[in-house]
Design a protein around this motif. Structure first.
Motif, short mmCIF file in Angstrom:
data_model
loop_
_atom_site.label_atom_id
_atom_site.label_comp_id
_atom_site.label_asym_id
_atom_site.label_seq_id
_atom_site.Cartn_x
_atom_site.Cartn_y
_atom_site.Cartn_z
N ASP A 130 0.86 -1.19 0.00
CA ASP A 130 0.00 0.00 0.00
C ASP A 130 0.89 1.24 0.00
O ASP A 130 1.39 1.66 1.04
N MET A 131 1.06 1.84 -1.17
CA MET A 131 1.98 2.97 -1.29
C MET A 131 1.39 4.27 -0.75
O MET A 131 2.05 5.30 -0.76
N SER A 132 0.16 4.23 -0.26
CA SER A 132 -0.38 5.42 0.40
C SER A 132 0.11 5.52 1.85
O SER A 132 -0.06 6.54 2.50
N MET A 133 0.74 4.44 2.35
CA MET A 133 1.27 4.43 3.72
C MET A 133 2.72 4.89 3.72
O MET A 133 3.55 4.29 3.02
N ARG A 211 -3.91 5.91 12.75
CA ARG A 211 -3.55 6.08 11.33
C ARG A 211 -4.40 7.16 10.68
O ARG A 211 -5.60 7.25 10.93
N ALA A 213 -5.80 7.46 7.87
CA ALA A 213 -6.99 6.98 7.15
C ALA A 213 -8.18 6.81 8.10
O ALA A 213 -9.33 6.90 7.68
N ARG A 302 -8.00 -1.75 9.11
CA ARG A 302 -7.20 -1.35 7.95
C ARG A 302 -7.63 -2.22 6.77
O ARG A 302 -8.21 -3.30 6.97
#
Length: 372
Positions: A130-133, A211, A213, A302
């Motif tokens: 997950d490259m948004s993390m 997190r 999100a 998540r």
């Protein structure tokens, strides 16, 4: 003499570093020459990481604190790199050891490599994809320049091999976070306070959220909190609040007689709460590992996880970030119909010993040959 610089920037890093420090002391007692320097980057400041924290983990205070906390991710990364560059100019080790996936892991790895110092990554190879993390970016960049990898699972080994990492650089050792947990479980202690005195064993939930999100969008957080309250039956919910989350919760004004907000807890106190809970609801990766080993039901809010072993062999389930998906899982916990911990290979309390023995083999023996 083998000189190792150990990097820690956030609270979980110290749980992973502590058993490595103990293992280095054991190696020294056996007559081998190994020394370390503990560098705290100051990425996170946590009052619970004052004197009592280091006493609990039985480790010395850091040799230096780079005091690089605050600011944006870019500012923090830059501050750590500048501070660590000066540290390496004054104390150049044989190897820099980084753990986990925080900003400090990335920043110190890059700095060390540019100054021609080898890097070893404890917990290398884990992936959420997950490259948004930010953590996933930290993992991928760190692993792209690491010299030796100490891995927690076979899946982490496979991830690295698929990237083209030579197998001779991959060392499957287990999980040093679990070393600390197994060592400290006899010392877990009930937190002080009226809230904790009223809690009954296996009759409350522990909640942690931090997190972006989950906590940065007020309406989304409100919906999740309402779903948690609805799904928890009549049981209390204990919520040690991360500073990031506290600001948003204050704006929302979410209150309920069964919902107990508390200050962050010390390591021994928090894991006492987890050990005695009916279940844990979290978005933290590390807590899923600890809850699994303690055989406590765990729900992860998540959409992905870099620790799939906590699902396949542990007590964790990946619920996702949609509040409507939560209730069936909580009902299953309340019914007592939850899977049991099946054991994870090499999560046995001896991971740090394997790491330090391998470091001696790689760097100590090499030095002896060179100097001999």
């Amino acid at each position: 003499m083998v000189n190792i610089t150990l990097i820690a920037g956030a609270r979980p890093n110290f749980m992973k570093i502590a058993p490595i420090i103990h293992a280095i002391h054991q190696v020294r007692e056996s007559g081998r020459e190994m020394d370390y320097r503990l560098v705290h980057t100051g990425q996170h400041y946590d009052p619970k990481m004052s004197g009592d924290f280091f006493e609990q983990l039985q480790i010395p205070h850091p040799h230096i604190n780079l005091e690089a906390g605050g600011g944006s991710q870019a500012q923090q990364t830059a501050a750590i790199m500048v501070g660590f560059e000066k540290e390496l100019e004054n104390f150049k080790p044989d190897v820099v050891l980084v753990v986990g996936d925080v900003t400090s892991t990335l920043a110190c790895s890059i700095t060390a490599k540019k100054m021609q110092v080898q890097v070893v990554h404890v917990e290398g190879g884990i992936r959420s994809w997950d490259m948004s993390m930010p953590e996933e970016i930290n993992r991928m960049v760190t692993d792209s320049i690491t010299d030796h990898f100490f891995t927690t699972t076979e899946l982490a080994n496979e991830n690295l091999i698929n990237y083209g990492v030579p197998e001779r650089k991959i060392h499957w050792v287990g999980n040093t976070m679990i070393d600390t947990l197994l060592k400290e479980m006899p010392n877990l202690k009930q937190p002080h306070g009226e809230i904790y005195d009223r809690l009954k064993e296996k009759s409350y939930f522990v909640l942690t959220l931090h997190r972006p999100a989950n906590v940065d969008q007020e309406e989304k957080l409100k919906a999740m909190m309402e779903a948690i309250l609805e799904g928890s039956g009549e049981l209390p919910i204990v919520f040690p609040v991360h500073p990031r989350t506290a600001k948003v919760l204050k704006n929302l004004g979410i209150e309920h007689p069964r919902l107990h907000y508390t200050e962050p807890l010390s390591y021994l106190e928090f894991n006492y709460l987890v050990q005695n809970a009916r279940g844990v609801i979290t978005d933290s990766g590390g807590i899923t590992e600890e809850a699994s080993v303690m055989n406590v039901p765990c729900l992860t809010l998540r959409d992905n996880t870099e620790r799939p072993e906590t699902i396949t062999q542990g007590t964790n389930e990946l619920v996702g970030t949609d509040p409507s998906k939560l209730k069936p899982y909580m009902e299953k916990i309340l019914e007592g119909n939850w899977k049991q911990y099946r054991g994870i290979l090499l999560w046995d309390g001896h991971s740090a010993t394997r790491i330090v023995e391998k470091l001696w083999q790689i760097y100590g023996e090499k030095k002896r040959v060179t100097q001999g």
